[in-house]
Every structure is written in C-alpha cells, then in structure tokens.
Write an enzyme that holds these catalytic residues in place. Sequence first.
Site, PDB file in Angstrom:
ATOM      1  N   SER A  65      42.572  40.944  45.513  1.00 31.03           N
ATOM      2  CA  SER A  65      43.648  40.103  44.995  1.00 31.03           C
ATOM      3  C   SER A  65      44.762  40.891  44.321  1.00 31.03           C
ATOM      4  O   SER A  65      45.881  40.387  44.190  1.00 31.03           O
ATOM      5  CB  SER A  65      43.072  39.090  44.003  1.00 31.03           C
ATOM      6  OG  SER A  65      42.360  39.755  42.971  1.00 31.03           O
ATOM      7  N   ASP A  97      46.958  36.287  34.278  1.00 27.89           N
ATOM      8  CA  ASP A  97      46.010  35.171  34.288  1.00 27.89           C
ATOM      9  C   ASP A  97      44.609  35.570  33.839  1.00 27.89           C
ATOM     10  O   ASP A  97      43.651  34.845  34.064  1.00 27.89           O
ATOM     11  CB  ASP A  97      45.943  34.554  35.685  1.00 27.89           C
ATOM     12  CG  ASP A  97      45.520  35.563  36.757  1.00 27.89           C
ATOM     13  OD1 ASP A  97      45.166  36.699  36.396  1.00 27.89           O
ATOM     14  OD2 ASP A  97      45.555  35.210  37.954  1.00 27.89           O
ATOM     15  N   HIS A 157      44.622  39.428  36.659  1.00 27.01           N
ATOM     16  CA  HIS A 157      45.698  40.127  37.364  1.00 27.01           C
ATOM     17  C   HIS A 157      46.859  40.398  36.410  1.00 27.01           C
ATOM     18  O   HIS A 157      46.979  39.763  35.360  1.00 27.01           O
ATOM     19  CB  HIS A 157      46.165  39.288  38.558  1.00 27.01           C
ATOM     20  CG  HIS A 157      45.039  38.820  39.421  1.00 27.01           C
ATOM     21  ND1 HIS A 157      44.440  37.591  39.256  1.00 27.01           N
ATOM     22  CD2 HIS A 157      44.378  39.438  40.437  1.00 27.01           C
ATOM     23  CE1 HIS A 157      43.457  37.449  40.134  1.00 27.01           C
ATOM     24  NE2 HIS A 157      43.396  38.555  40.852  1.00 27.01           N
TER      25      HIS A 157
END
Length: 379
Positions: free
Chosen positions: A46, A335, A338
């Site tokens: 991610s 968040d 990240h």
Amino acid sequence: MAHSHARARALAAAVFFTIAASSFSAATAPDSSFRCFDSIVSFGDSLSDTGNDLFPGLHQGPCLAANPPYGRTYFHRPTGRLSDGRLVVDFIAQSIGLPLLKPYFSEAHQKAAQRRRSFSTGVNFAAAGSAVLPYEFYEKIGYQNPWATDGRKYLEKCLVVLGPLGGNDYNHLFLQGMTLDKVQLVAPLVVTRIGSTIQELIKLGAATILVPGSLPDGCMPISLTIHEKSSTPNDYDPQNGCLRWMNQFCRHHNHLLQEELQRIRELHPHVNIMYADYYNATMRMHLSPNQFGFGSQILRSCCGGGGTYNYDPDKRCGTPQAKCCRDPAEYISWDGVHFMEAANGLIAQGLLQGLYTDPPFSTICLINSTAKPRAIAEY
C-alpha cells in the site's frame, strides 16, 4: 479463502503474461533531474499502490482509499492512494520527468481488456496488503494473511522499484500474537524471497532495481496503538517515543536485506541494484520534526478515530466515524499506517539526492560502474 487465493494467483499470471508480451518504448523526460530512465515499473504494497486497491477482487473488504478524505491535498479526490496526496513513487516519477505511475488494474485496463495496452512510461503492480511469502506459508505455521497477493516481472531502460516489501508479512504475525523471537525466524525467509524475485527480474532483463528497506514501524500509530496496553516505559525510545524493540527488528530486517543485495551484486556486477534506506529517510523526521516542517503530532495520525495516537481499527480513515485533522503540517502519518504527502515527498527527496540510496541515483545515471556500495549508518 482458497477461492480468493486462486483468484490472486490468476491475476498474477495475467500480469506476467501482459508484461512478457509487451514492449516498452522510449519516452521523453522534460525538466527532469535524471534523464536515464524511460519508464518505471513498481511492485510493492500500500505504500506504493497508486490505485490497484480500487480493483474489486484483489483483496477482501472495502477499499477505504476510495472514500474522502483520501487524496484531498494534491488530487482533491480519492484515487486509491492510501495518503492525502502523492506517494514516494509519484515523487520519483515526477522528478525523472515521467507521468504519475498508472495502476495496472485501472479503469483503462477494464475498458481495454481486449486490446494491447501501452506501458511506454511504466506501470504499477503494487497492491495494498501484498506480502512477500505465499499464503500457504502462513497456513502451514498456523497463522493467516488474509490479504496475500503476489506480483513481479520486467525489463531494461527502466527503473524497477521493488517495494517496500516485508512489512505486511511481519505485521500480520505480530497482530496475531506471534512473539518477536519467532518473527525474527521468518525474516531470513522474507529476505531470501525478495532476493529470488530480484534474480527473476534480472533474468527478464531488468538493469536497474531500487529495493527499499523496512520503515521504522515502531513509530507508526497503528503499532503504538496495538502495543500500547502491553508496553512498559522501557519499551519506548526516549528520543522519539517510538517502540524501541520494533524498530530494532526493522533494522535487523534491513541488515539481512543489505547482505542479500550485496550477494546478488557480486553475482550480477553489471546490474544496478540500489538499496533505498527508507528507515533513516523517515527516522530523521521523527528525530528533528521542526527542521522538516512538522509539528507536535508526529506520533499521531491526521485522519483517524481517536485514542492516544488517533488510530482505531474500528474507526479507520475513510469510514464515517473517522475525523480528519485541520492542520496536516503537524503530522507525519496520514491514517496511522501510511504517510502524509509531505513525508512521502521528503523520503523521495532523500533518495533522489543520494542521501539514502546505495549507490546514489547520480552514479547510476552516470553509469559509474566503479561506484562501490557504502555502509549506511542507522540512527
């Protein structure tokens, strides 16, 4: 679960077929710092996913990055990136004069499934939740990796970015209660798998491969939150408030990875293999936040559901229960898992300037084959 894993393997096979059947043509690179790459191909999780997470069927559960406030800073809309804006790979692409990297599983891919696609400036196969070791490995040792996907492959006048990888392998085990001693036994398997993937890429013609190391996961709000109740004051680094033992493990992974990269360099002396020191490129922000424009909230997430570190797994960013900060400049984490766009930009800047790549980008672009890898000191 078996069905979803079979689907992941089928998707990986489709990726390999497409890359093997496609040729990459040269692209102009106006106003770039480095003009020696025509394209970028990215693999990872991610931290590098520019939108594959939006594709249904790649993983279970909703795609939170499809919802506001994701993307609010740069794109002003959600793009599937798990950040408020650009990722490290976006900044690298822009710095070498290439467009932002398109996800392989993009809307264009769905519309053009029956016709040949162009990858003249590259493509991104990174997918949120991707792990290094296969699903069967976790099943065998009695743990789960519900997000396991697979990905690799590619060519010559191209910068291949392989990672970051490994974080999901370790974090899934920590989350399920595996002890540090046991997770450390998994690290050589993860690094060996990364090494074998690098050698596969070399066989396919890759000439320049950028391999990021582990981040200081002990500074992440998700890690600090999960281990908050079980931690003692001695578990925290007095310099930055991060989990000392977890960061020591991340440095252990990075040590093993650098040894593996050196071994592969000796086997393939004509291939450019760069180690990207994400750990120290990030740690400098935690040690001197004011120097880099950050405020007092560097261990908390900007977007989250409350708690000491503003991370709640039941109220994650992208859900109606989460709230977003008013002043993003205060934060390093977007968040809880990240980075903010500003932090991604600083990491990319450190890599491109050669401060945190071994060997530096400049020696690769000058095709300086005499440049020798240097040891990178850990903070």
